[in-house]
Design a protein around this motif. Structure first.
Motif: not given
Lengths: 105, 232, 390, 335
Positions: B79, D37, D48
């Motif tokens: 991320p 994910i 996200e």
């Protein structure tokens, strides 16, 4: 000095100001509380029911005593007394009925 | 860590606006390995995918498919939050347009990247001043950046890229807005960094850059794909 | 993240706000003004309410009025004997009062017959009250005294309903501190009131009933209504509730009107936050490219909102306090008090507690902050990659 | 409906909270149903990025909810003049059936939102965001509560009829009455005192052992004891602590101590109680997360830190309530 410190000091200053105002408010309120004994003495002696808050028209002088109808009290054609007249709700006498029940034979 | 490789990409593909009418395939199937201490040049005409590859290598963006290993760690699925952390600790970026923040002084611009890490500002200032001194910019430290010349702006940008002691220094078309003399100056600065052990990656189509004698690795790109890799 | 990182981000935010001085100070100015106005309204009406509740503590437990054809009528004073027989009633006294319109100064006075003397240690009256049977003397409120240039020893002339002028010697003037209660009062002896209004003999305006136990007042009121179906008993508790409602209503109404301005400001805030200039957007992109994380940018935007709203909020409260309690709310008092000739000129007691602050916060800071959340997030997710690609 | 600045402010403030949280849960559903994910698609990237917005919305929502709980109690206190027989906030809240439920729901939202935020913070420190789906499921539980709180609050204010004779605290909490309130007030004084203080000792012991050993057993024990200590403390506040604060053997109101007349003692008292119970309970709640691979390194440290916060907060709470008990001449002998 870094900017965040300056800002912190500014906030602190304002808070101190507010605290000082809070202290004066305590003092003035306590003074008022003493005075209010004299005031309610006057209320009791003269049997007053209302405060002299807006006396621009008769019917706004005693909101707790006035009648519900009200226009043209001072002279015919008298305009509605804005703003007191428009922002004072008529006294709510409807509530009187609830705790008091009158039985009719 | 296989023989000093710091960044390795496998089959790296990046689409922009995938699935939409304005879909662009920026890089396709790029596999390169960059060793620690390399002086690498990404060479190619504009639109060849150099910049995209550079931002993929610099952890600015995630690939659509394929993988990137930075210091042995697969970052292609991370991320953004963690990508930023890695970028903050290993990469220093010098942009084509310099991208200094207007209205702030040279020193403030240099210090900026480390603000959110909780760095001590006094120490940070010392460090920034040291970097500016090395680049001959110390006397300019309190100037607002909009008043600087092109060369000075670039030196500020270099100092900013170095403030976090990056392992890898990346530069995108660094000489596009500079004249020949300043371009050579820039290359000398890069060479000094390289000699200090930093990995340098420069995307450029300027001969002054890719014909530079220090350039050890030249990756030639065309239409998003690697055409040729030469290692001197 | 350490504390220092938050301070650093705050540092940058302040620097960044200072770079756009005019815009940001403009917003702080407008916001301060909004807090100032809202705060003034809240402080003013809350203090009025609290004072009214304290002052009216002494008023009669029960007032009995006679209704005729739906209108308030004079009541026969001898009814009081019947009322006195009701168990729990400790005293009944007729009240003689009415309104007097003074064409000279175009003001309304309240004429009242005195019945009891004030305790000697009451500091709010200069001179004395007329006795119940006194003739030709009056005590006046400060408002009347100012309007007619009266002082103890001077005399006031009123026109009776019969058309003849009656002169009264002023023997007492109420002090300024009591103006909230007495500004428009003229207190006379009872025979003078009867003559002035030409009230029929044996009639009074209404009756004040005192009871031994106030909790029984509603029961007594019910009995009075049962025995005299044409009367209207008014409880003190109800008067107090009326005042509570009046001030709640007034400030509520003004706030509602004022909500328009608030909404306009929120739109401004939203617009300011969404309509990020290209330059600002680019800056956020640069910050992200050089190593700032999305949550750092959100934090920066949070600080931005906090700096603006906290400064405005604190300044606004301080200014509102000074305005209401040191300058008598000179800007808003007319709107709350109406436009009479006799303005009660009073200094309010600053009743302030966390309730006012929480209320003010819910009315100003929360809408502002809420309106900036989504725009800040939109700014914060700017792709760092965009900056690289130019 | 009562048109009062307090009511307007409350409806505005909690209305904004409602909008924020409903929007957050709407985004939550979107994230929950499309989350992957492992994917590097732009949709996943956008999701996200949306998680940042949801976290921000819930954080602000919690802050606004705190303001609105206070505002609710204050407003209830302020309107007691309008109600026959109501002498403080308790009386006003009893004016109809919606007052207390609205308050309970608001407090529940407070706890759940705070729990959501700490879970979110924990989750965002793990590289694969392992709790994402659970998190957004929890969010879906909070939203109906927020809506219910808002509806109850509107029903409460619109249902207030200034004529109804409400039971003031004297009646509600007088020993002879019926209902939960008065059964709390009529708890045997010394019994309640003993239970309260021994539970405090137990909870502190569990907390200290949890900090020291980090063992699972003590974490769970701390959580259970903290949760029960919360309810026992509320009972104790109504039953005997309030009496010492007001120095009046019949005044049991739990809200009056928020007022200036009692030096705002209620603020630190309730703040420390809520903090202590919250963090104490959360240490046990996150115990199962030790099994999540990417979190297993983070959880134990976090648990110890929270246990420390919890024990400290409870100690502050007890010190605050001991001040009037020790320092004032008022005693409850014979009651």
């Amino acid at each position: 000095m870094r900017r965040s410190t300056v800002f912190g000091l500014f906030v602190l200053l304002c808070v101190c100001c507010l605290a000082a105002l809070g202290v004066t408010s305590e003092i003035r309120v306590s003074r008022f509380l003493v005075q209010s004994r004299d005031l309610s003495g006057i209320t009791a002696a003269l049997k007053l029911t209302d405060i002299s808050f807006s006396d621009d028209a008769r019917y706004t002088r005693n909101p707790s005593q006035a009648d519900i109808f009200s226009a043209f009290q001072d002279y015919p054609g008298s305009i509605e007394h804005f703003p007191s007249g428009s922002v004072t709700p008529p006294p709510d006498f409807s509530s009187l009925g609830a705790p008091i029940t009158v039985k009719r034979r | 860590m296989d023989n000093g490789i710091i960044i390795r990409t496998e089959n790296l593909t990046k689409y922009y606006n995938k699935g939409k009418a304005n879909e662009v395939l920026a890089t396709s199937g790029v596999s390169v390995g960059i060793r620690r201490g390399d002086f690498a040049i990404l060479k190619g005409p504009s639109g060849s995918g150099k910049t995209t590859l550079l931002s993929l290598l610099g952890c600015m963006t995630r690939p659509t498919s394929g993988s990137i290993m930075v210091e042995g760690r697969d970052i292609s699925h991370l991320p953004e939050r963690f990508l930023t952390e890695i970028r903050r600790s290993t990469c220093g970026f010098i942009f084509q347009q310099f991208h200094l923040i207007q209205g702030m002084s040279v020193l403030q611009n240099v210090m900026l990247p480390l603000y959110p890490t909780g760095a001590d500002l006094t120490k940070l200032r010392k460090k920034a001043e040291g970097l500016l001194e090395g680049l001959g910019m110390l006397k300019r430290r309190d100037f607002p950046v909009q008043g600087l010349s092109g060369g000075e702006q670039q030196r500020t940008a270099i100092a900013r890229a170095l403030i976090n002691d990056p392992e890898i220094v990346l530069a995108d078309e660094p000489t596009a807005h500079l004249d020949t003399a300043l371009s050579r100056d820039f290359m000398n600065t890069m060479k000094e960094l390289w000699e200090k052990g930093k990995t340098v990656i420069i995307a450029s189509h300027d001969p002054i850059v890719f014909e530079n004698e220090s350039a050890g690795l030249v990756v030639e790109m065309r239409d998003g794909a690697v055409k040729n890799i030469t290692r001197k | 993240m350490s504390l220092n990182s938050h301070l650093n981000v705050l540092d940058f935010t302040l620097l960044s706000l200072l770079r756009r001085k005019f815009k940001n100070f403009g917003i702080i100015l407008v916001f301060t003004f909004i807090v100032f106005i809202t705060g003034s309204i809240l402080f003013l009406s809350y203090s009025f309410k609290r004072e009214a509740l304290l002052i009216l503590k002494g008023s009669p437990e029960l007032i009995v009025q006679r209704m005729s054809a739906g209108r308030h009528e004079l009541i026969p004073a001898d009814i009081s004997k019947e009322i006195l027989k009701i168990p729990g009633v400790s005293g009944v006294e007729p009240r003689y009062w009415g309104y007097y319109y003074d064409p000279l100064v175009k003001a309304n006075y309240t004429i009242l017959a005195s019945s009891e003397t004030l305790p000697a240690n009451n500091h709010l009256l200069q001179g004395r009250l007329p006795g119940p049977e006194d003739k030709g003397v009056a005590a006046v409120g400060r408002g009347v005294a100012k309007a007619r240039f009266l002082d103890i020893g001077s005399s006031i002339s009123l026109l009776s309903s019969g058309g003849d002028a009656m002169d009264f010697d002023v023997v007492g003037v109420f002090e300024t501190e009591s103006e909230l209660l007495t500004a428009d009062l003229i207190v006379l002896g009872q025979p003078d009131v009867v003559r002035l209004f030409r009230m029929p003999a044996g009639m009074a305006t209404d009756l004040a009933v005192s009871v031994t136990n106030e909790t029984e007042a509603p029961v007594i009121a019910g009995k009075i209504r049962y025995i005299f179906p044409d009367t209207r008993p008014i409880l003190r508790k109800e008067i107090v509730r009326t005042y509570d409602a009046v001030f709640g209503w007034r400030s509520g109404l003004i706030l509602t009107l004022f909500a328009g301005a608030l909404v306009a400001f929120i739109i401004l805030a939203w617009d300011k936050a969404t309509g990020l200039s290209a330059e600002e957007k680019k800056e956020i992109g640069i910050l992200k490219a050089i190593g700032w994380e999305t949550s750092d940018i959100i934090e920066m935007k949070f600080w931005e909102g906090l700096v603006i709203s906290l400064s405005s909020f604190l300044l606004g409260i301080i200014l509102a306090y000074i305005h209401v309690y040191f300058f008598g709310a000179s800007v808003f008092a007319p709107a709350l008090k109406g436009w009479s000739v006799i303005y009660p000129d009073f200094r309010l007691a600053p009743f302030i507690d966390p309730y006012q602050i929480a209320m003010l916060m819910a009315l100003t800071v929360i809408p502002y902050i809420a309106s900036t959340i989504i725009p800040s997030w939109k700014a914060a997710i700017t792709d760092p990659d965009e900056v690289v690609r130019g | 409906m009562i048109m009062q600045p307090g009511v307007i402010a409350l409806l505005l403030g909690s209305g904004i909270t409602l909008v924020l949280l409903v929007y957050a849960s709407f985004l939550g559903v979107k994230i929950w149903s499309n989350w992957d994910i492992g994917s590097n698609s732009e949709t996943q990237l956008a999701l996200e990025r949306k998680t940042y917005l949801v976290s921000t919305l819930v954080k602000y929502g919690l802050f606004f909810e705190i303001v609105s709980v206070f505002l609710f109690i204050y407003t209830a206190d302020d309107i007691h003049n309008l109600l026959v027989g109501a002498m403080c906030a308790t009386g006003s809240l009893n004016a109809n059936a919606f007052g207390f439920p609205a308050l309970y729901v608001k407090i529940a939202v407070l706890f759940l939102a705070a729990a959501w935020i700490v879970l979110d913070t924990l989750d965002s420190r793990a590289e694969d965001y392992p709790l994402t789906r659970k998190k957004y499921k929890l969010l879906l539980f909070i939203v109906p509560l927020v809506v219910a709180g808002y509806v109850l609050q509107i029903k409460y204010f619109s249902g207030i009829n200034p004529d109804v004779i409400t039971s003031c605290c004297g009646v509600l909490f007088s020993e002879g009455g019926s209902g939960v309130g008065s059964s709390l007030a009529s708890l045997p004084l010394h019994g309640t005192e003993i239970v309260f203080f021994s539970l405090f000792v137990a909870v502190s012991a569990a907390g200290l052992l949890a900090i020291k050993t980090g063992r699972r057993f003590f974490m769970i024990a701390l959580a259970c004891l903290s949760a029960s200590f919360f309810f026992v403390s509320i009972a104790a506040i109504i039953s005997f602590i309030s009496l010492y604060f007001y120095q009046n053997p019949t005044h049991h109101c739990p809200f009056d101590m928020l007022q200036g007349g009692y030096y705002y003692a209620g603020y630190p008292m309730y703040a420390s109680l809520f903090t202590g119970s919250f963090f104490g309970t959360m240490t046990g709640v996150i115990q199962p997360l030790r099994k999540v691979a990417t979190l297993s390194a983070l959880v134990p440290g976090t648990q110890r830190r929270w246990a420390l916060i919890s024990v400290t907060a409870f100690t502050i709470f007890v010190v605050i309530i001991l001040i009037p008990i020790v320092l004032t001449p008022f005693t409850l002998e014979g009651y």
